[in-house]
Design an enzyme around this catalytic site. Structure first.
Site, PDB file in Angstrom:
ATOM      1  N   ASP A 188     -14.558   6.972   7.226  1.00 38.98           N
ATOM      2  CA  ASP A 188     -14.930   6.461   8.084  1.00 38.98           C
ATOM      3  C   ASP A 188     -16.051   8.132   9.128  1.00 38.98           C
ATOM      4  O   ASP A 188     -16.610   7.368   9.492  1.00 38.98           O
ATOM      5  CB  ASP A 188     -13.275   7.091   9.483  1.00 38.98           C
ATOM      6  CG  ASP A 188     -13.018   5.754   9.603  1.00 38.98           C
ATOM      7  OD1 ASP A 188     -13.252   4.369   9.188  1.00 38.98           O
ATOM      8  OD2 ASP A 188     -11.559   5.964   9.177  1.00 38.98           O
ATOM      9  N   GLY A 196     -11.256   8.110   4.908  1.00 41.57           N
ATOM     10  CA  GLY A 196     -12.373   7.194   3.243  1.00 41.57           C
ATOM     11  C   GLY A 196     -13.028   7.752   3.815  1.00 41.57           C
ATOM     12  O   GLY A 196     -14.222   7.961   4.481  1.00 41.57           O
ATOM     13  N   THR A 254       0.683  -0.745  -0.046  1.00 46.32           N
ATOM     14  CA  THR A 254       0.064   0.022  -0.225  1.00 46.32           C
ATOM     15  C   THR A 254       0.632   1.261   0.036  1.00 46.32           C
ATOM     16  O   THR A 254       2.165   1.232   0.906  1.00 46.32           O
ATOM     17  CB  THR A 254      -0.727   0.483   1.117  1.00 46.32           C
ATOM     18  OG1 THR A 254      -1.970   0.971   0.862  1.00 46.32           O
ATOM     19  CG2 THR A 254      -0.318   0.160   2.159  1.00 46.32           C
ATOM     20  N   ASN A 285      -0.871   3.779   1.504  1.00 47.46           N
ATOM     21  CA  ASN A 285      -1.849   4.846   2.131  1.00 47.46           C
ATOM     22  C   ASN A 285      -0.967   4.831   3.620  1.00 47.46           C
ATOM     23  O   ASN A 285      -0.933   3.663   3.686  1.00 47.46           O
ATOM     24  CB  ASN A 285      -3.158   3.970   1.896  1.00 47.46           C
ATOM     25  CG  ASN A 285      -4.403   4.935   2.996  1.00 47.46           C
ATOM     26  OD1 ASN A 285      -3.936   5.117   3.722  1.00 47.46           O
ATOM     27  ND2 ASN A 285      -5.608   4.719   2.235  1.00 47.46           N
ATOM     28  N   GLU A 286      -1.148   6.108   3.759  1.00 45.05           N
ATOM     29  CA  GLU A 286       0.062   5.995   4.931  1.00 45.05           C
ATOM     30  C   GLU A 286      -0.524   5.834   6.932  1.00 45.05           C
ATOM     31  O   GLU A 286      -0.457   5.275   7.417  1.00 45.05           O
ATOM     32  CB  GLU A 286       0.483   7.901   5.593  1.00 45.05           C
ATOM     33  CG  GLU A 286       2.164   8.215   5.433  1.00 45.05           C
ATOM     34  CD  GLU A 286       2.781   6.703   5.360  1.00 45.05           C
ATOM     35  OE1 GLU A 286       2.895   6.260   6.424  1.00 45.05           O
ATOM     36  OE2 GLU A 286       3.337   6.265   4.521  1.00 45.05           O
ATOM     37  N   GLY A 287      -2.072   6.070   6.440  1.00 45.88           N
ATOM     38  CA  GLY A 287      -3.454   5.726   7.225  1.00 45.88           C
ATOM     39  C   GLY A 287      -3.823   4.000   7.956  1.00 45.88           C
ATOM     40  O   GLY A 287      -3.322   3.626   8.670  1.00 45.88           O
ATOM     41  N   LYS A 288      -3.008   3.634   6.481  1.00 47.41           N
ATOM     42  CA  LYS A 288      -3.342   2.142   6.268  1.00 47.41           C
ATOM     43  C   LYS A 288      -2.180   1.528   7.023  1.00 47.41           C
ATOM     44  O   LYS A 288      -1.801   0.411   8.178  1.00 47.41           O
ATOM     45  CB  LYS A 288      -3.367   1.546   5.487  1.00 47.41           C
ATOM     46  CG  LYS A 288      -4.498   1.329   4.345  1.00 47.41           C
ATOM     47  CD  LYS A 288      -5.195   0.857   3.414  1.00 47.41           C
ATOM     48  CE  LYS A 288      -5.916   0.978   2.444  1.00 47.41           C
ATOM     49  NZ  LYS A 288      -6.728  -0.573   2.059  1.00 47.41           N
ATOM     50  N   ASP A 316      -7.142  -5.683   1.092  1.00 41.88           N
ATOM     51  CA  ASP A 316      -8.639  -4.889  -0.019  1.00 41.88           C
ATOM     52  C   ASP A 316      -9.758  -5.151   1.254  1.00 41.88           C
ATOM     53  O   ASP A 316     -10.369  -5.548   2.286  1.00 41.88           O
ATOM     54  CB  ASP A 316      -8.604  -5.617  -0.738  1.00 41.88           C
ATOM     55  CG  ASP A 316      -9.739  -5.403  -2.502  1.00 41.88           C
ATOM     56  OD1 ASP A 316      -9.382  -4.008  -2.601  1.00 41.88           O
ATOM     57  OD2 ASP A 316     -10.905  -5.328  -2.628  1.00 41.88           O
TER      58      ASP A 316
END
Length: 200
Positions: A157, A155, A8, A10-13, A71
């Site tokens: 949330d 996202g 990923t 995506n830093e949040g992930k 995913d």
């Protein structure tokens, strides 16, 4: 020190992966860390499981490392489980989530109460360089809120309301969200599975 690549950018992930899967002898590396953020991956699977495995396999083939990929998406029952596997690409990949969120709220303007039921689904795949693989699934049930609320998370949330908590997942502190979130649940299951395989 064992390196595991998380497929990923995506830093949040990445933050959630590191918080939940922390191991003393493991360093988690993102696609950006590996200089692979521009690798073309065609996610043409029909399920969350298939798409997670497609991502993990591709990066494992390139790097020869153990790779984790997730995913995940939002399923809204009143919208025939859309956006589902297309959650990240819904209304176009570059469309801000505040636009996507408000569009979904607008679509549900005549839908009330429990008919606004929805869930976050997350599937994490682990692929080994020798081709072995497994997946873990996490689900959290909730409803679509009537407006965006909360500054945490990312996202969808701000519109995902959890009735038993009386708030959206964007209103929860990160450590509380990790305990109940779809990704938190999938990662916890993944941690147990990685233990079985002797990875952590």
């Amino acid at each position: 020190m064992k390196k595991i690549i998380v497929a990923t950018g995506n830093e949040g992930k990445m933050k959630e992966f590191r918080q939940i899967l922390q191991g003393e002898d493991i360093v988690f590396s993102s696609l950006k860390d590996e200089g692979l953020q521009n690798v073309e991956i065609v996610e043409d699977g029909s399920t969350f499981e298939e798409n997670a495995l497609i991502k993990a396999r591709k990066i494992s083939e390139i790097t020869g490392q153990i790779v984790l990929a997730d995913d995940s998406g939002l399923e809204v029952d009143a919208l025939d489980k859309a956006p589902g596997i297309y959650s990240a690409r819904y209304m176009g990949e570059d469309t801000p989530y505040t636009v996507k969120n408000n569009y979904i709220i607008e679509l549900l303007k005549d839908v009330e109460g429990e008919d606004r039921s929805a869930r976050f689904v997350c599937v994490i795949a682990c692929v080994f360089p020798d081709g072995r693989s497994f997946t873990c699934r996490g689900v959290v049930e909730g409803q679509i809120g009537y407006s965006e609320k909360g500054e945490n998370g990312f996202g969808y949330d701000p519109i995902f309301y959890v009735p038993e908590l009386g708030c959206t997942t964007a209103e929860l502190p990160p450590e509380e969200k990790n305990k109940i979130s779809h990704r938190g649940r999938a990662l916890t299951a993944m941690y147990d599975k990685m233990k079985e395989y002797g990875i952590v």
